[in-house]
Each structure stands twice: as C-alpha cells, then as structure tokens.
Design an enzyme around this catalytic site. Structure first.
Site, PDB file in Angstrom:
ATOM      1  N   LEU A 114       0.852  -1.344   0.077  1.00  0.00           N
ATOM      2  CA  LEU A 114      -0.113   0.179   0.117  1.00  0.00           C
ATOM      3  C   LEU A 114       0.770   1.290  -0.012  1.00  0.00           C
ATOM      4  CD1 LEU A 114      -2.923  -0.831   2.510  1.00  0.00           C
ATOM      5  CD2 LEU A 114      -2.376  -1.557   0.053  1.00  0.00           C
ATOM      6  N   GLY A 165       1.031  -5.323   1.216  1.00  0.00           N
ATOM      7  CA  GLY A 165       0.220  -5.291   0.160  1.00  0.00           C
ATOM      8  C   GLY A 165       0.750  -6.027  -1.164  1.00  0.00           C
ATOM      9  N   ASN A 177       4.616  -7.768   6.602  1.00  0.00           N
ATOM     10  CA  ASN A 177       5.416  -7.155   7.667  1.00  0.00           C
ATOM     11  C   ASN A 177       4.548  -6.263   8.391  1.00  0.00           C
ATOM     12  OD1 ASN A 177       5.333  -6.019   5.249  1.00  0.00           O
ATOM     13  ND2 ASN A 177       7.278  -4.478   6.037  1.00  0.00           N
ATOM     14  N   GLU A 178       3.354  -6.048   8.285  1.00  0.00           N
ATOM     15  CA  GLU A 178       2.486  -5.024   8.957  1.00  0.00           C
ATOM     16  C   GLU A 178       2.945  -4.570  10.353  1.00  0.00           C
ATOM     17  OE1 GLU A 178       1.289  -7.005   6.828  1.00  0.00           O
ATOM     18  OE2 GLU A 178       0.196  -5.715   5.342  1.00  0.00           O
TER      19      GLU A 178
HETATM   20  C1  LIG Z   1      -6.566   3.824   4.656  1.00  0.00           C
HETATM   21  C2  LIG Z   1      -6.069   3.071   5.945  1.00  0.00           C
HETATM   22  C3  LIG Z   1      -5.362   1.926   5.797  1.00  0.00           C
HETATM   23  C4  LIG Z   1      -4.750   1.004   6.817  1.00  0.00           C
HETATM   24  C5  LIG Z   1      -4.078  -0.174   6.898  1.00  0.00           C
HETATM   25  C6  LIG Z   1      -4.179  -1.009   7.823  1.00  0.00           C
HETATM   26  C7  LIG Z   1      -3.636  -2.547   7.237  1.00  0.00           C
HETATM   27  C8  LIG Z   1      -2.480  -2.400   6.497  1.00  0.00           C
HETATM   28  C9  LIG Z   1      -2.361  -3.084   5.295  1.00  0.00           C
HETATM   29  C10 LIG Z   1      -1.304  -3.217   4.429  1.00  0.00           C
HETATM   30  C11 LIG Z   1       0.005  -2.595   4.604  1.00  0.00           C
HETATM   31  C12 LIG Z   1       0.685  -2.137   3.703  1.00  0.00           C
HETATM   32  O1  LIG Z   1       0.913  -2.519   2.491  1.00  0.00           O
HETATM   33  S1  LIG Z   1       1.810  -0.793   4.233  1.00  0.00           S
HETATM   34  C13 LIG Z   1       3.241  -0.820   3.210  1.00  0.00           C
HETATM   35  C14 LIG Z   1       4.038  -1.676   3.639  1.00  0.00           C
HETATM   36  N1  LIG Z   1       5.363  -1.476   2.673  1.00  0.00           N
HETATM   37  C15 LIG Z   1       6.505  -1.684   3.389  1.00  0.00           C
HETATM   38  O2  LIG Z   1       6.734  -2.017   4.271  1.00  0.00           O
HETATM   39  C16 LIG Z   1       7.666  -1.656   2.201  1.00  0.00           C
HETATM   40  C17 LIG Z   1       8.346  -0.631   2.036  1.00  0.00           C
HETATM   41  N2  LIG Z   1       9.597  -0.317   1.121  1.00  0.00           N
HETATM   42  C18 LIG Z   1      10.586  -0.985   1.109  1.00  0.00           C
HETATM   43  O3  LIG Z   1      10.695  -2.045   1.803  1.00  0.00           O
HETATM   44  C19 LIG Z   1      11.385  -0.923   0.016  1.00  0.00           C
HETATM   45  O4  LIG Z   1      11.181   0.313  -0.312  1.00  0.00           O
HETATM   46  C20 LIG Z   1      11.560  -1.820  -1.181  1.00  0.00           C
HETATM   47  C21 LIG Z   1      12.130  -3.099  -0.701  1.00  0.00           C
HETATM   48  C22 LIG Z   1       9.995  -2.092  -1.635  1.00  0.00           C
HETATM   49  C23 LIG Z   1      12.392  -1.435  -2.161  1.00  0.00           C
HETATM   50  O5  LIG Z   1      13.585  -0.793  -1.903  1.00  0.00           O
HETATM   51  P1  LIG Z   1      14.309  -0.059  -2.797  1.00  0.00           P
HETATM   52  O6  LIG Z   1      15.710   0.062  -1.874  1.00  0.00           O
HETATM   53  O7  LIG Z   1      14.606  -0.429  -4.043  1.00  0.00           O
HETATM   54  O8  LIG Z   1      13.928   1.478  -2.695  1.00  0.00           O
HETATM   55  P2  LIG Z   1      13.776   2.617  -1.625  1.00  0.00           P
HETATM   56  O9  LIG Z   1      13.525   1.947  -0.140  1.00  0.00           O
HETATM   57  O10 LIG Z   1      14.777   3.263  -1.662  1.00  0.00           O
HETATM   58  O11 LIG Z   1      12.359   3.155  -2.084  1.00  0.00           O
HETATM   59  C24 LIG Z   1      12.365   4.003  -3.307  1.00  0.00           C
HETATM   60  C25 LIG Z   1      11.166   5.131  -2.875  1.00  0.00           C
HETATM   61  O12 LIG Z   1       9.949   4.616  -2.749  1.00  0.00           O
HETATM   62  C26 LIG Z   1       9.213   5.095  -1.642  1.00  0.00           C
HETATM   63  N3  LIG Z   1       8.443   3.971  -0.990  1.00  0.00           N
HETATM   64  C27 LIG Z   1       8.830   2.729  -0.765  1.00  0.00           C
HETATM   65  N4  LIG Z   1       7.799   2.006  -0.406  1.00  0.00           N
HETATM   66  C28 LIG Z   1       6.701   2.939  -0.507  1.00  0.00           C
HETATM   67  C29 LIG Z   1       5.496   2.660  -0.114  1.00  0.00           C
HETATM   68  N5  LIG Z   1       4.929   1.555   0.296  1.00  0.00           N
HETATM   69  N6  LIG Z   1       4.545   3.589  -0.402  1.00  0.00           N
HETATM   70  C30 LIG Z   1       5.024   4.965  -0.845  1.00  0.00           C
HETATM   71  N7  LIG Z   1       6.426   5.118  -1.162  1.00  0.00           N
HETATM   72  C31 LIG Z   1       7.227   3.895  -0.946  1.00  0.00           C
HETATM   73  C32 LIG Z   1      10.364   5.188  -0.902  1.00  0.00           C
HETATM   74  O13 LIG Z   1      10.122   6.156   0.403  1.00  0.00           O
HETATM   75  C33 LIG Z   1      11.548   6.054  -1.693  1.00  0.00           C
HETATM   76  O14 LIG Z   1      10.856   7.218  -1.930  1.00  0.00           O
HETATM   77  P3  LIG Z   1      12.070   8.574  -2.368  1.00  0.00           P
HETATM   78  O15 LIG Z   1      12.825   8.181  -3.422  1.00  0.00           O
HETATM   79  O16 LIG Z   1      11.299   9.649  -2.477  1.00  0.00           O
HETATM   80  O17 LIG Z   1      12.860   8.571  -1.058  1.00  0.00           O
END
Ligand SMILES: CCCCCCCC/C=C\CC(=O)SCCNC(=O)CCNC(=O)[C@H](O)C(C)(C)COP(=O)(O)OP(=O)(O)OC[C@H]1O[C@@H](n2cnc3c(N)ncnc32)[C@H](O)[C@@H]1OP(=O)(O)O
Length: 287
Positions: A109, A154, A178-179
């Site tokens: 997400l 997600g 990993n939430e």
């Molecule tokens: C409406 C209310 C809802 C309530 C929800 C409750 C239930 C929750 C259900 C689902 C939860 C989710 O899905 S939450 C999202 C969880 N995601 C993560 O933990 C992943 C985080 N990201 C990473 O681990 C890494 O980015 C990666 C392994 C995917 C890639 O690594 P890499 O080194 O290639 O890239 P960067 O880390 O440098 O990231 C690049 C760039 O992307 C931005 N980024 C990363 N992930 C997200 C994301 N999920 N959403 C938005 N943006 C994201 C990151 O910040 C970097 O941005 P900048 O270049 O601007 O710094």
C-alpha cells in the site's frame, strides 16, 4: 516511513463503504462497475500495461509505476479496471502478473495514501484495496504471480491472491506480511489468505512477528511455489499457465469456488466489508 505511519494515527477515517453488488458474467459476486472505477481514475500515464495473447488466451499484466509499484488509489483503480476488462473478455483464460521495475514487484500500500488524507479519501482508498483482493482472489481466470522483486505487505497480498506464485531465486528479494513491524495490523482477510497459503502455525508466526522472508525461505514455508532464475520467471510462468489451462475452466473454477467458500473470510459480503472498514479505523486510531 514508520513515522509517516505513526503520524497517520491522528487522521482516523470514518467513511462507510458503499454497497458493492453487481454480478460477473459467471454469476460469481463481482464489485463496483467499470463506470465508477473509470470515473475516479485520474492518472495520466498508465501504471499498468496489459498484453493479451489471443492465441493462448493468456494475458500478462505488467505493473509499471516507479519507483516501487506502490498501491495508491490511482494504481488500484487502474489495476481493477484492467482486471474487470480481462474478466469480461471470454478469450482470456489466464493472467500473469509481474513488474517492469528492477528489484521490486510491489512495495504494498502506498504509505502516502494513509497520511493526512480526508476520511472520505481514506474510505475510498480502503475500498479500492478490498476491490483489488476480491477481483483477484475471486477471478475466474487462472492467475499466476511472477514475482520478480521484493513484495512486502500489500504486494504480498496481491501475490497470495493469485493461484500460483513463481519468485526469482534471489535472497535479496523478500516477501511477507510485515505490517506489525510497522505498528499496524493486517486485516482479517489478509490473515485468511495467508493461512490458506502457508497453513495456520506459519501464518501465526509470520503475522505476529511481521516476518519478511527471503525468496528461499518463502519457498520453504510455501509462501511461494517455485523459485527460478531472474531471466526465466516469465517463461516459467507461461509454461506453468499452459498446465493450468489444460484443466477445463469450469472444473477449476468450481473447485476454487468450493475452496473459497469453506476457507475464506466473509469479506465478499457487504456487512463484512463494512465491518472491515470499522476495524481498520480503530487500528489507525491506536497507531
Ligand atoms: C486507509 C488506512 C489503511 C490502514 C491500513 C491498515 C492495514 C495495512 C495493510 C497493508 C499495509 C501495507 O501494505 S503498508 C506498506 C508496507 N510496505 C513496506 O513496508 C515496504 C516499504 N518499502 C520497502 O521495503 C522498499 O522500498 C522496497 C524493498 C520495496 C524497495 O527498496 P529500494 O531500496 O529499491 O527502494 P527505496 O526503499 O529506496 O524506495 C524508493 C522510493 O519509494 C518510496 N517507497 C517505498 N515503499 C513505499 C510505499 N509502500 N509507499 C510509498 N512510497 C514508498 C521510498 O520512500 C522511496 O522514495 P524516495 O525516493 O522519495 O525517498
């Protein structure tokens, strides 16, 4: 990023999901019509690319939304529109989902969708997350995730929403729900889908500890079905799909239907979707 999630606590939302109630051509419950999805799709450049090979009946859906294919409202809307179109196309029997980005399948997400947004927008966003899962998990097509990069949260849900998972054999790529590591809780239907995939105990450990598995570890617990070298992920998915499509559609679909009825949460029901909305609101309040 964790700070963004923590700060989002003060923006709890209270929008109520509207009723979703049309039926697909196969009689299975489907979600809101293409029309309303298209109305809210404001993006300019496509985040999804679909190629349908009419000779094989297999479509390849490529996620192409840099930097990490995060599931924003726009992304999810486009994703659902494409799924709906394929679902309605009788020539399409199989769907392979993959990413055009190097190293990332989907980061899950979009964090920014959970921060500082209005209650209405949060409600719309959560509804789109539900729709994505309902359309994918309930699809009549055979579905394969060709996971060519990391796939947390997600992104993992999207993968386990498919019938079969092929992941690139690279220990640096991870997958999992990993939430809890982020201080949030995976909704009950994430849990059910994971239990259906890896079994009860593995799902319990996985969810409570918010474990992210390397590709080899994911194979060990059955979170993915097969590991392949990077350059073979799509061809393996195509080969595997031909085996799935050798099974008559109606037999596979009925079998899947029975499985879903006996093993899955009641999210397809309207009241369950609304209950889910409430639970998520409370979770956000306490983050
Ligand atoms: C409406 C209310 C809802 C309530 C929800 C409750 C239930 C929750 C259900 C689902 C939860 C989710 O899905 S939450 C999202 C969880 N995601 C993560 O933990 C992943 C985080 N990201 C990473 O681990 C890494 O980015 C990666 C392994 C995917 C890639 O690594 P890499 O080194 O290639 O890239 P960067 O880390 O440098 O990231 C690049 C760039 O992307 C931005 N980024 C990363 N992930 C997200 C994301 N999920 N959403 C938005 N943006 C994201 C990151 O910040 C970097 O941005 P900048 O270049 O601007 O710094």
């Amino acid at each position: 990023m964790a700070n963004v999630l923590r700060n989002s606590a003060k923006f709890g939302f209270s929008g109520v999901l509207s009723q979703l109630s049309i039926h697909s051509r196969h009689g299975r419950e489907c979600v809101s019509p293409c029309f309303s999805l298209q109305q809210r799709n404001n993006s300019t450049s496509p985040k999804i690319k679909v190629d349908l090979d009419s000779s094989t009946g297999v479509a390849v859906l490529r996620m192409q939304s840099p930097p990490v294919n995060s599931l924003s409202l726009d992304f999810l809307t486009e994703f659902c529109i494409n799924l709906e179109k394929l679902e309605m196309d009788r020539s399409c029997r199989g769907l392979i989902i993959t990413s055009t980005l190097s190293k990332v399948f989907s980061a899950g997400l979009d964090i920014m969708e959970m921060y500082g947004k209005s209650p209405e927008r949060c409600g719309e966003f959560w509804k789109a997350v539900q729709e994505m899962w309902l359309k994918l998990y309930g699809s009549n097509m055979a579905t394969i995730a060709a996971i060519n990069g990391s796939s947390p949260a997600g992104g993992c849900l999207m993968s386990i929403g498919c019938d079969y998972r092929i992941m690139v054999d690279n220990p640096r790529y991870s997958i999992g729900l990993n939430e809890t590591q982020l201080g949030i809780v995976a909704p009950f239907w994430f849990k059910d889908t994971l239990v259906n995939t890896v079994g009860n105990r593995a799902a319990e450990l996985s969810l409570e500890l918010g474990l992210l598995y390397s590709a080899p570890d994911a194979l060990k617990i059955g979170l993915v079905d097969q590991l392949v070298p990077e350059d073979q992920v799509l061809s393996t998915a195509q080969d595997t799909m031909s085996k799935w499509l050798a099974i008559p559609d109606h037999a596979r679909q009925i079998d899947q239907c029975v499985y879903i009825i006996y093993n899955t949460s009641p999210l397809p029901l309207d009241h369950a979707r609304q209950m889910d909305q409430c639970v998520i609101s409370v979770c956000i309040y306490y983050i």
